[in-house]
Design an enzyme around this catalytic site. Structure first.
Site, PDB file in Angstrom:
ATOM      1  CB  CYS A  21      -0.946  -0.178   1.127  1.00  0.00           C
ATOM      2  SG  CYS A  21      -1.893   1.482   1.334  1.00  0.00           S
TER       3      CYS A  21
ATOM      4  CE1 TYR B  88      -5.049   1.538  -5.176  1.00  0.00           C
ATOM      5  CE2 TYR B  88      -3.632   3.479  -5.357  1.00  0.00           C
ATOM      6  CZ  TYR B  88      -3.874   2.392  -4.720  1.00  0.00           C
ATOM      7  OH  TYR B  88      -3.083   1.753  -4.066  1.00  0.00           O
TER       8      TYR B  88
END
Length: 332
Positions: free
Chosen positions: A64, A194
């Site tokens: 992440c 994203y």
């Protein structure tokens, strides 16, 4: 994507609030308390807890980028012995972020295996996305903050009196410039990858990719004359950008279809990436194998879950950034 609904873990595509007309919209984080040296309120009046060695814990994942920000700041500020860390598995399963072994969350909470257990311990009726990173209070058994942008500023300042570390990654004299860059970098690059990868319509995908590469072009031109984003000093905006750049060629280019160009096709950006990677303490926060495994395990992105062998990245090769003047990190 699974999430908590009134404190219960629900599998399936229940996080529909993150999609609007085929475009991805990130759900805001919910926990925004602060840590200060003496427990006085945070910079915007947020409730705060006092900085104490051994009291706080970071729950993160190497895959992440948001969690990686906090790991970088922890290392750069010398907080390894002050704030402990648990690292989740890179693959997201039916239970979301999962730890290989039960993790000690302090005396008030039973050991946890799943990130969502931290959220329900903090709010038994929590509804929403469960994410990393989490800055956790072991003493009170609750989440302090789950917004990475907040956490890196907490780590930058709150524990200085315990470590003697005087490095300042958000100095007052540069805050206007840092914030001026933070906003478009977040929208078009950090979150832009994203928006491209999770888009469900061609138009949403093309808008995100076009905006992403326009911004990369802008940064490439800027870095031809500036050693770091905010000038001669390395600051938090460089940390925030780095965590996306380090994932670009090995994950976003392929898995998220951000493939107009590779990062390696940008001379200034690729040299800037190598310089930051080679800073003491930063390479230790990067796990390319876990990054690839994590992104390519997302079934809605890659149904076969086959992880590509390439690309081969040589992040230790020399960089050319010394040709530009730089003064490292501002000190208090």
């Amino acid at each position: 994507m699974p999430q908590l609904v009134d404190g219960k873990w629900e599998t399936g595509d229940v996080a529909a609030s993150e999609m609007k007309n085929g475009a991805f919209h990130r759900e805001p984080t919910r926990f925004h308390n602060w840590v200060t040296a003496d427990g006085t309120p945070g910079p915007d009046g947020q409730p705060a807890l006092p900085a104490e060695a051994g009291r706080y814990h970071l729950f993160v994942a190497f895959i992440c980028p948001w969690a990686s920000r906090t790991l970088l700041m922890r290392n750069l500020k010398g907080l390894q012995d002050i704030i402990s860390v648990s690292v989740a598995e890179p693959e997201l399963g039916e239970n979301g972020w999962t730890y290989a072994e039960p993790q000690d969350a302090g005396p008030r909470v039973a050991k946890i295996r799943y990130q969502h257990e931290l959220y329900t311990a903090s709010d038994p009726h929590y509804t929403g996305k469960v994410s990393v990173p989490v800055l956790w209070d072991r003493k009170e058994g609750r989440i302090v903050n789950n917004e990475s942008a907040d956490i890196i500023r907490i780590l930058n300042k709150a524990f200085n009196h315990l470590t003697g570390n005087r490095l300042d990654f958000y100095p007052e004299t540069l805050r206007r410039e840092i914030d001026r860059w933070n906003a478009p970098i977040y929208e078009k690059v950090n979150n832009g990858v994203y928006r491209a990868g999770f888009a469900k319509t061609q138009s949403a995908y093309e808008e995100a990719v076009t905006s992403l590469f326009d911004m990369l072009d802008t940064i490439e031109a800027h870095l031809s004359q500036s050693r770091y984003i905010a000038g001669v000093h390395f600051t938090e905006v460089d940390i925030r950008l780095f965590v996306t750049l380090i994932r670009f060629d090995c994950a976003y280019h392929g898995a998220f279809k951000c493939n107009l160009r590779r990062l390696e096709d940008y001379p200034n950006l690729s040299n800037y990436l190598r310089e930051i990677y080679q800073w003491p303490g930063i390479r230790d926060t990067v796990r390319i194998d876990q990054i690839k495994r994590g992104y390519y395990s997302l079934v809605h992105i890659n149904p076969t879950k086959i992880v590509p062998l390439g690309p081969v990245l040589d992040l230790d090769q020399p960089h050319d950034r010394a040709r530009l003047s730089g003064q490292g990190v501002v000190t208090l």
